[in-house]
Enzyme design. Structure first.
Site, PDB file in Angstrom:
ATOM      1  N   ARG A 177       0.824  -1.225   0.000  1.00  0.00           N
ATOM      2  CA  ARG A 177       0.000   0.000   0.000  1.00  0.00           C
ATOM      3  C   ARG A 177       0.850   1.263   0.000  1.00  0.00           C
ATOM      4  O   ARG A 177       0.539   2.244   0.671  1.00  0.00           O
ATOM      5  CB  ARG A 177      -0.954   0.014   1.205  1.00  0.00           C
ATOM      6  CG  ARG A 177      -1.885  -1.165   1.284  1.00  0.00           C
ATOM      7  CD  ARG A 177      -2.793  -1.294   0.072  1.00  0.00           C
ATOM      8  NE  ARG A 177      -3.550  -2.540   0.155  1.00  0.00           N
ATOM      9  CZ  ARG A 177      -3.126  -3.703  -0.345  1.00  0.00           C
ATOM     10  NH1 ARG A 177      -1.977  -3.777  -1.004  1.00  0.00           N
ATOM     11  NH2 ARG A 177      -3.852  -4.793  -0.214  1.00  0.00           N
ATOM     12  N   SER A 193     -10.786   0.255   3.630  1.00  0.00           N
ATOM     13  CA  SER A 193      -9.931  -0.108   4.767  1.00  0.00           C
ATOM     14  C   SER A 193      -9.204   1.126   5.291  1.00  0.00           C
ATOM     15  O   SER A 193      -8.454   1.768   4.557  1.00  0.00           O
ATOM     16  CB  SER A 193      -8.903  -1.167   4.353  1.00  0.00           C
ATOM     17  OG  SER A 193      -9.553  -2.345   3.946  1.00  0.00           O
ATOM     18  N   GLU A 212      -3.987   3.306   6.250  1.00  0.00           N
ATOM     19  CA  GLU A 212      -3.967   3.344   4.790  1.00  0.00           C
ATOM     20  C   GLU A 212      -4.378   4.732   4.309  1.00  0.00           C
ATOM     21  O   GLU A 212      -3.899   5.231   3.295  1.00  0.00           O
ATOM     22  CB  GLU A 212      -4.938   2.310   4.192  1.00  0.00           C
ATOM     23  CG  GLU A 212      -4.359   0.937   3.995  1.00  0.00           C
ATOM     24  CD  GLU A 212      -5.173   0.101   3.030  1.00  0.00           C
ATOM     25  OE1 GLU A 212      -5.668   0.672   2.038  1.00  0.00           O
ATOM     26  OE2 GLU A 212      -5.288  -1.098   3.263  1.00  0.00           O
TER      27      GLU A 212
END
Length: 337
Positions: free
Chosen positions: A164, A236, A332
């Protein structure tokens, strides 16, 4: 090109929080970006490059300039017996690109179905789901350098993709405006179905085909993650933490049912949602913000929550996980102060 001042950003972030930009500039072509940067590139103002608004949280008004490339277009630029190369402009909706690829029989991104956001933002975040990351199909990234206002082509190796993350998110943050991405997709269908639950979801629909894989992934996501058009969220909120073998052994002694997955040599990925749920935060409310009742990784705006309220909720959640498991949860989502 459109330039506005005191511009509301609520419709441009999937948390649907109230925030204004001191200046907002929308671009509809690469030439507009280059021309604007040549005239205003060194004005010293704080800048934010906005994609689909699906991976950020505004906690206050933004006192600088929001640059918003809305470039559109998907083109087939090269083909061989085994592969196709397609150029997708940065402002294209990511899931529209996936649908386009699947409808043409091009494989490689079907497991990334229904991820919100833009094509350009997919590169910054190195989006991933169900055993696939976008870095695996990127051939090159086209961008404009804010520093010298030149068009550049950047290889995947230069992007230094991680879990990520990428140089666009870290080392190069704010240095480039991504204008397009060239993807190398497969004509030969080789599906990734070994992620838990994926094969079952696909086979429940019918034979394993490209279209059925997309449908299966969509059904899984819809069962767990709320539609941001209906309930404000950014998918998320936290990354799944990665720990080494010694750390895993210690956790398993106290939590023998802890789910984990191999992640490189002697490292393992934990399910952050499981950790959050075990701390009792799944479904809990704090003001008008909440941890989603179906997926503890997702924080939601129930209507009228401020960015600061959502941030405070995230800190409560991550603090609870750290106190119980000794694990730090990284976000994130990019928090824009």
């Amino acid at each position: 090109m459109e330039l506005k001042t005191d511009f509301p950003l609520k419709a441009l972030n999937t948390f649907h929080v109230e925030a204004d930009a001191a200046t907002y500039v929308r671009f509809d072509s690469v030439d507009e970006i280059v021309d604007y940067l040549r005239r205003h590139g060194n004005d010293g103002h704080r800048r934010l490059i906005l994609g689909g608004g699906s991976n950020l949280l505004f906690v206050d008004d933004f006192d600088g300039i929001v640059l918003h490339p809305r470039l559109k277009g998907i083109d087939l630029i090269e083909a061989s017996q085994r592969h196709v190369w397609i150029r997708a402009m940065a402002g294209e909706d990511w899931d529209d690109l996936v649908a386009h690829a699947v409808s043409n029989g091009w494989a490689g991104i079907e497991n990334l179905s229904l991820i919100p956001g833009s094509v350009g933002a997919s590169v910054v975040q190195n989006i991933g789901a169900y055993g696939v990351e976008v870095k695996g199909v990127i051939d090159r990234v086209e961008a404009v350098s804010i520093h010298n206002r030149e068009r550049v082509s950047i290889s995947p190796d230069e992007c230094r993709f991680g879990y990520r993350s990428s140089n666009f998110k870290n080392l190069w943050a704010g240095r480039f405006i991504i204008t397009a991405v060239v993807f190398k997709l497969n004509r030969k269908l080789d599906f990734v179905l070994d992620y838990p639950g994926v094969k079952v979801a696909v086979e429940a629909i019918g034979p394993v085909t490209l279209g059925h894989v997309r449908q299966g992934i969509v059904s899984i996501r819809q069962s767990k993650i709320p539609d941001p058009a209906l309930i404000g969220n950014a998918g998320s909120f936290f990354k799944n933490p990665v720990i080494d073998g010694d750390g895993l052994s210690g956790l398993l002694k106290l939590n023998p049912d802890l789910p984990y997955y191999p992640h490189g040599r002697d490292h393992y990925k934990l399910a952050a949602g499981w950790l959050i749920e075990r701390c009792g935060w799944k479904g809990r409310l704090m003001g008008k913000a909440a941890v989603h009742h179906q997926q503890a990784l997702v924080l939601v705006n129930l209507g009228g929550a401020t960015g600061r309220e959502i941030l405070e909720l995230s800190e409560k959640v991550s603090g609870a996980v750290h106190r119980r498991f000794g694990i730090e949860l990284d976000r994130e989502v990019l928090v824009v102060p």
